[in-house]
Design a protein around this motif. Structure first.
Motif, short mmCIF file in Angstrom:
data_model
loop_
_atom_site.label_atom_id
_atom_site.label_comp_id
_atom_site.label_asym_id
_atom_site.label_seq_id
_atom_site.Cartn_x
_atom_site.Cartn_y
_atom_site.Cartn_z
N SER A 28 -13.48 -0.60 -2.82
CA SER A 28 -14.28 -1.73 -2.87
C SER A 28 -13.94 -2.65 -1.50
N LEU A 29 -12.53 -2.71 -1.38
CA LEU A 29 -12.34 -3.62 -0.24
C LEU A 29 -12.95 -3.05 1.19
N ALA A 30 -12.54 -1.69 1.31
CA ALA A 30 -13.04 -0.85 2.27
C ALA A 30 -14.60 -0.93 2.72
N GLY A 31 -15.45 -0.71 1.53
CA GLY A 31 -17.00 -0.78 1.24
C GLY A 31 -17.20 -2.25 1.96
N ALA A 32 -16.72 -3.10 1.40
CA ALA A 32 -17.03 -4.65 1.77
C ALA A 32 -16.95 -4.94 3.07
N ALA A 33 -15.65 -4.61 3.80
CA ALA A 33 -15.42 -4.84 4.95
C ALA A 33 -16.09 -4.12 6.11
N ILE A 34 -16.52 -2.77 5.79
CA ILE A 34 -17.48 -1.94 6.59
C ILE A 34 -18.91 -2.56 6.61
N SER A 35 -19.26 -3.12 5.31
CA SER A 35 -20.65 -3.72 5.11
C SER A 35 -20.70 -4.90 6.25
#
Length: 332
Positions: free
Chosen positions: A114-121
């Motif tokens: 989730s942290l990676a996905g939100a940061a990439i977004s």
């Protein structure tokens, strides 16, 4: 109230909520074997797990520092609090979904994905700290295989030690030792899992310029440890049923072998400051123990469903977090 401060407060609230859910979601992992063999009744087992989780959570901070700086650079993260809030909402949603269906999924995978996905977004793929992120992924992916091997070897050792003993009498005596191994398991769970929320809160504090180092403040440590302990005291009976009985029929000697091997792996990861999934490690150790006992004794259909959940958790949680960030961005 300043928007950044408001978002940071929300992050703290949601991080503690994640820790609370992690407590009742993952309680089963630490005590499932002792409950399934009737070494402990569920309520005393959960109270003991809550206490040992709290002690373990206060003892170490290395994993928290890894979470706070090795996935994304907190000093380079714009809209940091919003990114972290989106990640927490995503991880909580996934934990609740898997808890509802009684599937022992990984809270660690959910949070890190989730942290990676939100940061990439929010800022594209360049925002990821690839060296640290790959190191964390390697720990998450390799640890289940190490746990299977550890469980297999530990059970094989017990088979040699108990070769000429009456198995019924041995199991009766060993059952009492499970109280100690369940306590050890709960302690190691606290040393690794509770630190993930500590790391997330620290990441938010750095992103909001409320602290300038990756040191874990004492109030953060106490808050996260307390939140996990309270969550643990509620317990996750659905997952206890899956971990403690649906993978294989567990006898006291199997439970001790699984507890000792998985506790050693989790604590080893804590000492080198790497987050691992306690769910992965404990479930895999039980599979290893079952394989050493009797390959056909492992219910591989259930194991396959657990593994499938492990595989999809990272991409699904990352996708949910990316969408959640975009939705939150409309309001903030």
């Amino acid at each position: 109230m300043d928007t950044v401060l408001l978002l940071t407060i929300l992050v703290v609230i949601f991080a503690l909520a994640f820790d609370f859910i992690n407590g009742f979601h993952d309680t089963a992992n630490a005590i499932a074997t002792s409950v399934s063999t009737r070494a402990l009744k569920p309520r005393p087992a959960i109270i003991m797990a809550a206490t040992m989780n709290f002690v373990g959570a206060l003892t170490f901070t290395g994993v928290a520092k890894t979470i706070s700086k090795d996935i994304v650079d907190p000093f380079a993260l714009e809209n940091g609090a919003l990114v972290i809030l989106a990640a927490l909402i995503s991880a909580i949603l996934w934990n609740l979904i898997t808890w509802y269906f009684g599937i022992p999924s990984s809270s660690s995978h959910a949070l890190i994905g989730s942290l990676a996905g939100a940061a990439i977004s929010a800022a594209g793929f360049g925002i990821l700290n690839y060296g640290g992120f790959v190191k964390i992924l390697q720990a998450l992916l390799i640890s289940p295989f190490v746990a299977i091997a550890g469980g297999f070897l530990m059970m094989s050792l017990f088979k040699v030690l108990l070769k000429n003993r009456n198995l019924f009498k041995a199991n009766k005596r060993i059952r009492y030792l499970q109280i100690g191994t369940a306590a050890l398991q709960s302690f190691t769970h606290g040393t690794n899992d509770a630190q993930k929320a500590m790391g997330i809160i620290t990441l938010a504090l750095i992103a909001a310029n409320l602290q300038s180092t990756d040191d874990i403040q004492m109030w953060v440590r106490i808050a996260a440890a307390t939140s996990m302990a309270i969550g643990t005291s509620i317990g996750g009976y659905k997952i206890i049923k899956t971990v403690g009985g649906k993978i294989m029929k567990i006898r006291p000697v199997n439970g001790i072998a699984a507890d000792l091997s998985s506790a050693a792996i989790i604590f080893g990861a804590t000492l080198i400051h790497l987050p691992v999934s306690t769910t992965h490690v404990i479930s895999s150790a039980i599979m290893g123990v079952g394989t050493a006992q009797r390959v056909k004794g492992v219910k591989w259909g259930v194991a396959k469903n657990i593994v499938l959940t492990w595989i999809i958790t990272l991409p699904v949680s990352a996708t949910i977090a990316a969408i959640t960030y975009q939705l939150l961005n409309l309001f903030f």
